[in-house]
Design an enzyme around this catalytic site. Structure first.
Site, PDB file in Angstrom:
ATOM      1  CB  CYS A 121      39.285  47.610  46.664  1.00  0.00           C
ATOM      2  SG  CYS A 121      39.928  45.970  46.982  1.00  0.00           S
ATOM      3  CG  HIS A 260      39.316  48.362  42.805  1.00  0.00           C
ATOM      4  ND1 HIS A 260      40.664  48.276  43.098  1.00  0.00           N
ATOM      5  CD2 HIS A 260      38.775  47.174  43.184  1.00  0.00           C
ATOM      6  CE1 HIS A 260      40.913  47.092  43.632  1.00  0.00           C
ATOM      7  NE2 HIS A 260      39.792  46.399  43.684  1.00  0.00           N
ATOM      8  CG  ASN A 291      42.449  43.697  43.290  1.00  0.00           C
ATOM      9  OD1 ASN A 291      42.791  44.657  43.980  1.00  0.00           O
ATOM     10  ND2 ASN A 291      41.249  43.168  43.362  1.00  0.00           N
TER      11      ASN A 291
HETATM   12  O1  UT7 Z   1      39.203  43.926  44.834  1.00  0.00           O
HETATM   13  C1  UT7 Z   1      38.045  43.556  45.503  1.00  0.00           C
HETATM   14  C2  UT7 Z   1      36.961  43.280  44.577  1.00  0.00           C
HETATM   15  N1  UT7 Z   1      37.142  41.978  43.968  1.00  0.00           N
HETATM   16  C3  UT7 Z   1      36.629  41.703  42.801  1.00  0.00           C
HETATM   17  O2  UT7 Z   1      36.046  42.560  42.185  1.00  0.00           O
HETATM   18  C4  UT7 Z   1      36.699  40.274  42.260  1.00  0.00           C
HETATM   19  C5  UT7 Z   1      35.482  39.951  41.472  1.00  0.00           C
HETATM   20  N2  UT7 Z   1      35.468  38.597  40.953  1.00  0.00           N
HETATM   21  C6  UT7 Z   1      36.219  38.184  39.904  1.00  0.00           C
HETATM   22  O3  UT7 Z   1      37.023  38.939  39.390  1.00  0.00           O
HETATM   23  C7  UT7 Z   1      35.962  36.812  39.334  1.00  0.00           C
HETATM   24  O4  UT7 Z   1      34.855  36.238  39.994  1.00  0.00           O
HETATM   25  C8  UT7 Z   1      37.169  35.840  39.448  1.00  0.00           C
HETATM   26  C9  UT7 Z   1      38.252  36.287  38.499  1.00  0.00           C
HETATM   27  C10 UT7 Z   1      37.696  35.822  40.875  1.00  0.00           C
HETATM   28  C11 UT7 Z   1      36.752  34.415  39.040  1.00  0.00           C
HETATM   29  O5  UT7 Z   1      36.234  34.449  37.732  1.00  0.00           O
HETATM   30  P1  UT7 Z   1      34.795  33.795  37.419  1.00  0.00           P
HETATM   31  O6  UT7 Z   1      34.572  33.972  35.991  1.00  0.00           O
HETATM   32  O7  UT7 Z   1      33.777  34.399  38.358  1.00  0.00           O
HETATM   33  O8  UT7 Z   1      35.048  32.265  37.756  1.00  0.00           O
HETATM   34  P2  UT7 Z   1      34.086  31.262  38.516  1.00  0.00           P
HETATM   35  O9  UT7 Z   1      34.372  31.290  39.953  1.00  0.00           O
HETATM   36  O10 UT7 Z   1      32.678  31.475  38.043  1.00  0.00           O
HETATM   37  O11 UT7 Z   1      34.557  29.872  37.924  1.00  0.00           O
HETATM   38  C12 UT7 Z   1      34.335  29.535  36.523  1.00  0.00           C
HETATM   39  C13 UT7 Z   1      35.060  28.253  36.198  1.00  0.00           C
HETATM   40  C14 UT7 Z   1      34.746  27.102  37.139  1.00  0.00           C
HETATM   41  O12 UT7 Z   1      34.823  25.912  36.368  1.00  0.00           O
HETATM   42  P3  UT7 Z   1      33.493  25.194  35.816  1.00  0.00           P
HETATM   43  O13 UT7 Z   1      32.660  24.902  37.033  1.00  0.00           O
HETATM   44  O14 UT7 Z   1      32.844  26.203  34.901  1.00  0.00           O
HETATM   45  O15 UT7 Z   1      34.013  23.991  35.118  1.00  0.00           O
HETATM   46  C15 UT7 Z   1      35.882  27.105  38.140  1.00  0.00           C
HETATM   47  O16 UT7 Z   1      36.139  25.859  38.684  1.00  0.00           O
HETATM   48  O17 UT7 Z   1      36.486  28.472  36.306  1.00  0.00           O
HETATM   49  C16 UT7 Z   1      37.035  27.543  37.258  1.00  0.00           C
HETATM   50  N3  UT7 Z   1      38.064  28.248  38.026  1.00  0.00           N
HETATM   51  C17 UT7 Z   1      39.342  28.303  37.638  1.00  0.00           C
HETATM   52  N4  UT7 Z   1      39.982  27.772  36.577  1.00  0.00           N
HETATM   53  C18 UT7 Z   1      41.293  28.034  36.478  1.00  0.00           C
HETATM   54  C19 UT7 Z   1      37.905  28.977  39.166  1.00  0.00           C
HETATM   55  N5  UT7 Z   1      39.093  29.520  39.530  1.00  0.00           N
HETATM   56  C20 UT7 Z   1      39.997  29.123  38.609  1.00  0.00           C
HETATM   57  C21 UT7 Z   1      41.370  29.352  38.426  1.00  0.00           C
HETATM   58  N6  UT7 Z   1      41.976  28.808  37.350  1.00  0.00           N
HETATM   59  N7  UT7 Z   1      42.074  30.107  39.278  1.00  0.00           N
END
Ligand code: UT7
Length: 339
Positions: A121, A260, A291
């Site tokens: 990226c 990005h 993205n």
């Molecule tokens: O381009 C390269 C660079 N990439 C990036 O910059 C990506 C950076 N990361 C992100 O954008 C975020 O970490 C994500 C959008 C990928 C994920 O968001 P998050 O706020 O970090 O989610 P998380 O992994 O901390 O999960 C939070 C909650 C969890 O549930 P509990 O444990 O709080 O009950 C997950 O199980 O959200 C749940 N969860 C989802 N729920 C619905 C994780 N993925 C999903 C999903 N849909 N797809």
């Protein structure tokens, strides 16, 4: 004592930008049921509402050619005027020949230097840095930089961590000589401690050698979202501020920020950490483009200039970061779009 060759340095800038988005726009509602998610969750956590996917018979080169032709024509040039092509991508499915040479053939250009660049990226910003220096050193006159990805070929549609994020598209700029300095110094680097945070795995070789009974999957991209999120939020704002300072500007004299497009919340956090004033226009193309890795910054630049043609000739901080983890940022003078 050094040999005293002829002074060759000259300034460079982005002459033009071009973008191509595949026609197929897919809303969150079409993706959410497959990954036990919802439109609301995806929008709240990322800002993404919809993204574009290329059709199965639309290749990375098809998208890149469309973006390149727009950028070349907006620069007032013909394809044969390009003398170097840098193609930033991580989704071209051939190691040889390169995507850049394939694109050259499509453009009917039989002489330019051409190579691919793998910096995920951050690839587009790496490409801008190299192209600016090639022009400044008079190694090339007009360099075509492409950021293009067909991430749908390398994303598992059932992966809850990536299926709602990645998308397809291509952006292009032409970089050429200019009177003033149109590309500031690039602040860049890599952090190999986080090499596992975003990976394409297994390798093509492991996939090829695997016995069918091993159930080895196609090498899709996997991501530890939280690790990348934290790293981007804490580490990228200082890189942006260094790039602004290196260009001789301040946050108050900067006109635009084109980061990005990984996550709207990351963008918010960087804006806050850098204390960018309201006068700085912020590119938020992620909402309808998702993205697109190396393509995201030129796509966002094109979209921002469409909305704000008054930004032509003004300064913009570009900041790319991704798999490696790697990063690069520089301030550029924004090119014009045709009226
Ligand atoms: O381009 C390269 C660079 N990439 C990036 O910059 C990506 C950076 N990361 C992100 O954008 C975020 O970490 C994500 C959008 C990928 C994920 O968001 P998050 O706020 O970090 O989610 P998380 O992994 O901390 O999960 C939070 C909650 C969890 O549930 P509990 O444990 O709080 O009950 C997950 O199980 O959200 C749940 N969860 C989802 N729920 C619905 C994780 N993925 C999903 C999903 N849909 N797809």
């Amino acid at each position: 004592m050094s040999l005293n060759f002829t002074q060759v340095h000259r300034n460079s800038r982005i002459l033009s930008v071009g973008a191509y988005r595949p026609k197929n726009s897919v809303h969150n509602n079409e993706i959410a049921p497959r990954i036990d998610s919802s439109d609301e969750w995806i929008q709240q956590r990322t800002g993404i509402e919809s993204r574009n996917f290329a059709s199965s018979d639309e290749s990375l080169i098809d998208m890149a050619e469309a973006a390149a032709r727009i950028a070349i024509s907006r620069a007032g040039l013909a394809p044969e005027d390009i003398d170097a092509v840098i193609f930033a991508t991580i989704t071209y499915p051939y190691q040889a020949p390169s995507a850049a040479t394939e694109l050259l053939t499509r453009l009917g250009n039989t002489h330019a230097a051409a190579f691919d660049l793998s910096a995920a990226c951050a690839g587009f910003c790496y490409g801008v840095a190299l192209a600016g220096d090639l022009v400044s050193a008079q190694t090339a006159n007009n360099v075509l930089v492409i950021g293009g990805e067909k991430l749908s070929d390398f994303t598992d549609p059932n992966d809850r961590a990536t299926a709602f994020i990645f998308a397809d598209g291509a952006g292009a700029v032409v970089i050429g000589a200019s009177e003033g300095i149109g590309i500031g110094p690039t602040i860049w680097g890599a952090n190999a401690e986080t090499r596992d945070a975003i990976m394409m795995e297994p390798s093509w070789l492991e996939y090829k050698k695997a016995d069918k009974s091993e159930n080895i999957k196609w090498p899709d991209i996997s991501q530890q979202g939280q690790t990348v999120f934290r790293w981007a939020v804490y580490e990228m704002a200082p890189v942006g501020l260094k790039a602004i300072e290196a260009a001789g500007l301040t946050i108050d004299t900067l006109a635009a920020f084109i980061p990005h497009q990984a996550n709207d919340r990351i963008i918010d956090s960087m804006v806050k950490s850098m204390k960018l004033p309201d006068s700085v226009a912020i590119a938020r193309d992620i909402r309808t483009s998702g993205n697109t890795s190396a393509a995201s910054i030129p796509l966002a630049m094109d979209a921002l200039l469409m909305q704000r043609p008054d930004l032509h000739g003004k300064s913009a901080l570009l900041l790319g970061f991704g798999a490696g983890l790697v990063y690069a940022g520089q301030v550029v003078e924004l090119p014009p779009l045709p009226a």
